[in-house]
Design an enzyme around this catalytic site. Structure first.
Site, PDB file in Angstrom:
ATOM      1  N   ASP A 148      -2.148  -5.373  16.805  1.00  0.00           N
ATOM      2  CA  ASP A 148      -2.851  -5.574  18.153  1.00  0.00           C
ATOM      3  C   ASP A 148      -2.342  -4.286  18.938  1.00  0.00           C
ATOM      4  OD1 ASP A 148      -4.312  -7.754  17.445  1.00  0.00           O
ATOM      5  OD2 ASP A 148      -3.251  -8.978  18.977  1.00  0.00           O
TER       6      ASP A 148
ATOM      7  N   ASP B 197       4.370 -21.130  19.250  1.00  0.00           N
ATOM      8  CA  ASP B 197       5.191 -21.663  17.982  1.00  0.00           C
ATOM      9  C   ASP B 197       5.691 -23.010  18.243  1.00  0.00           C
ATOM     10  OD1 ASP B 197       6.708 -20.764  20.003  1.00  0.00           O
ATOM     11  OD2 ASP B 197       7.689 -19.373  18.980  1.00  0.00           O
TER      12      ASP B 197
END
Length: 528
Positions: free
Chosen positions: A132, A285
């Site tokens: 990214d 996460d």
């Protein structure tokens, strides 16, 4: 209590009047307002301290039993037959390896090289680099690195996006949608600074092959730059406790712990069953791990398998990381508490562990009591002598907690005082972040990628050994820490002159720690 302010007969007339007015206001509000508030704060902090103490002692007892009896959860699985079957029949599953990165100019070669060096059949592994990066030069370098490995026969895919929607979670979610992923059973995830050993997959995937109830296998972290500066040594002490105790206890007792976002292997079915990656908090996460656990999936932590990685060595990077790690869990707790309570796929005991121990005590209470009690209530009790601090709460509990944490890193036991002072300073930022997460205030979704330096510091040191690193003054000055240092210094001086409990020793040391960090003399300093 009149001694709280100096005599005013030697002061100029106007200044003396101001001080006298301030003393009058203090005397008027002290008994009806200040003393009751401080007493209530002592009581609340005392309760939170006991909660944290009980949780730490419980985990210490469990981990001692686990270690002495050799009952770590990962040792209970019989993997020899699975490994023999893989080698004899060659029935290796297809594994996807995801490496999300963002402007990782200093470390991209390390992570890509380590992933491409994993010992797994070349036709059964796909390396997926999810870049990214917004820096064109970095993006070009990463793509060239991928092409280099591709020319060597490695099945590596270089994926980019036109936006950063969802940040890391969005990148990995989009990566799983690629057509070539449909045949993959498992996905291994490594952040850009992580360097797995070649046998990583052969030591993790068999857990998932032989046990269909397992959704995640998590390895621990090993820090390549822990000796770079004092700040990295102190981080190592905190993280060693997290892996050696918190993760091990969660795995052995509840088959649940928070996914660390990297150095782990997921069963893709479990990941999808949990709803996939979501970007609703900055701890995507942990969010995924909680949702998968509520679906009935179990996790295992492999304590004897470690993956090399880098600790943030600049205070700016560490501060942003700690904001994300403190704000995200508090915000996730707010969003998921009802869902956890109403879940009917897990036991009440496991739900109690997730709500009370995993979230409330470790992610909220630990931050609040560290800052408010040790940095606010104890200093205020010096200024208000009517307040009595029980030694059990003020001395014995924090001493026990400190010892339990420090013994996980024996080589740094001599740094325990520095660790205490540093953790108390960081509790200022962690508490602020936790409150932001609980009330969903501004910055609740702030995501700043932790800066990695790789070998930059060593290279610059060898080239310009005599030149001192520079940094902008605005980046080095931290106002909140300096204000706290002034407050604690005043309390230390007052206790030295009028107190009886010798708190001035602790207060002066803590004030010094706030000043050192407030003026930027901590961590690695890099040139701009």
């Amino acid at each position: 209590m009149g001694r709280l302010f100096p005599a005013t007969n030697l002061l100029p007339h106007g200044q003396g009047d101001a001080v006298e007015n301030f003393r009058f206001v203090w005397r008027e509000i002290r008994a009806p307002l200040i003393i009751p508030m401080v007493r209530m704060a002592v009581w609340i902090c005392g309760v939170m301290s006991v909660m944290l103490f009980v949780e730490r002692v419980y985990m210490a007892v469990v981990i001692v039993c686990v270690k002495l009896l050799g009952k770590q959860r990962y040792t209970k699985y019989k993997l020899d037959a699975v490994r023999e079957d893989l080698e004899m029949k060659g029935s290796y599953p297809v594994v996807l390896v995801q490496i999300p990165m963002f402007n990782e100019k200093e470390v991209y070669r390390l992570s890509i090289g380590a992933a491409c060096g994993l010992s797994w059949p070349s036709d059964k592994i796909i390396i997926q680099v999810l870049d990214d990066s917004t820096d064109r030069i970095t993006r070009a370098l990463v793509e060239m690195e991928c092409l280099k490995w591709m020319s060597k026969g490695v099945n590596i895919k270089y994926e980019t996006r036109n936006n950063r929607n969802g940040y890391k979670a969005g990148a990995m979610r989009d990566g799983l949608k690629k057509i070539y992923v449909k045949d993959c059973e498992f996905v291994a995830i490594f952040d850009a600074d992580f360097q797995p050993e070649p046998d990583f997959l052969s030591r993790t995937v068999p857990f998932l092959l032989g046990n269909p109830e397992l959704g995640l296998v998590q390895a621990r972290w090993r820090f390549v730059n822990s000796d770079e500066c004092l700040m990295t040594r102190l981080q190592e002490m905190s993280l060693d406790y997290h892996f050696s105790v918190e993760q091990e206890v969660g795995s052995s007792m509840y088959s649940f712990f928070g996914f660390n976002g990297t150095a782990g292997v997921w069963r893709i079915q479990a990941l999808m069953d949990a709803g996939g990656w979501k970007e609703r908090t900055t701890v995507e996460d942990m969010d995924l791990a909680v949702r998968a656990s509520l679906k009935g999936w179990k996790f295992v932590f492999v304590g004897d398998l470690s993956v090399k990685n880098e600790l943030p060595s600049t205070f700016k990077a560490y501060r942003y990381q700690q904001h994300r790690w403190s704000c995200g869990p508090a915000n996730l707790f707010r969003k998921m508490i009802k869902e956890i309570i109403l879940c009917d796929k897990v036991s009440m005991w496991k739900k109690f562990h997730v709500i009370y121990a995993f979230f409330f005590v470790r992610k909220i209470v630990a931050h609040l009591v560290t800052f408010f009690f040790y940095c606010m209530v104890i200093p205020l009790s010096v200024l208000v002598p009517q307040i009595h601090l029980p030694k059990f709460v003020a001395i014995y509990i924090p001493s026990t907690i400190t010892i339990l944490n420090a013994i996980c890193t024996p080589r740094s036991l001599h740094l325990v005082v520095f660790w205490i002072l540093f953790e108390n300073v960081m509790s200022l930022h962690r508490t602020k972040a936790a409150i932001i997460g609980l009330i969903e205030a501004n910055r609740v979704n702030e995501w700043v990628v932790t800066e990695k330096l790789g070998n930059t510091i060593k290279q610059k040191a060898s080239i310009k050994l005599s030149k001192k690193p520079r940094s902008l003054a605005g980046e080095r000055i931290h106002t909140l820490e300096i204000l706290m240092g002034i407050f604690l210094s005043y309390c230390a001086i007052y206790d030295l002159l009028f107190g009886h409990d010798h708190f001035y020793i602790y207060l002066s040391l803590q004030a010094s720690a706030f000043f050192i960090i407030g003026f930027g003399y901590v961590g690695t300093l890099v040139s701009n």
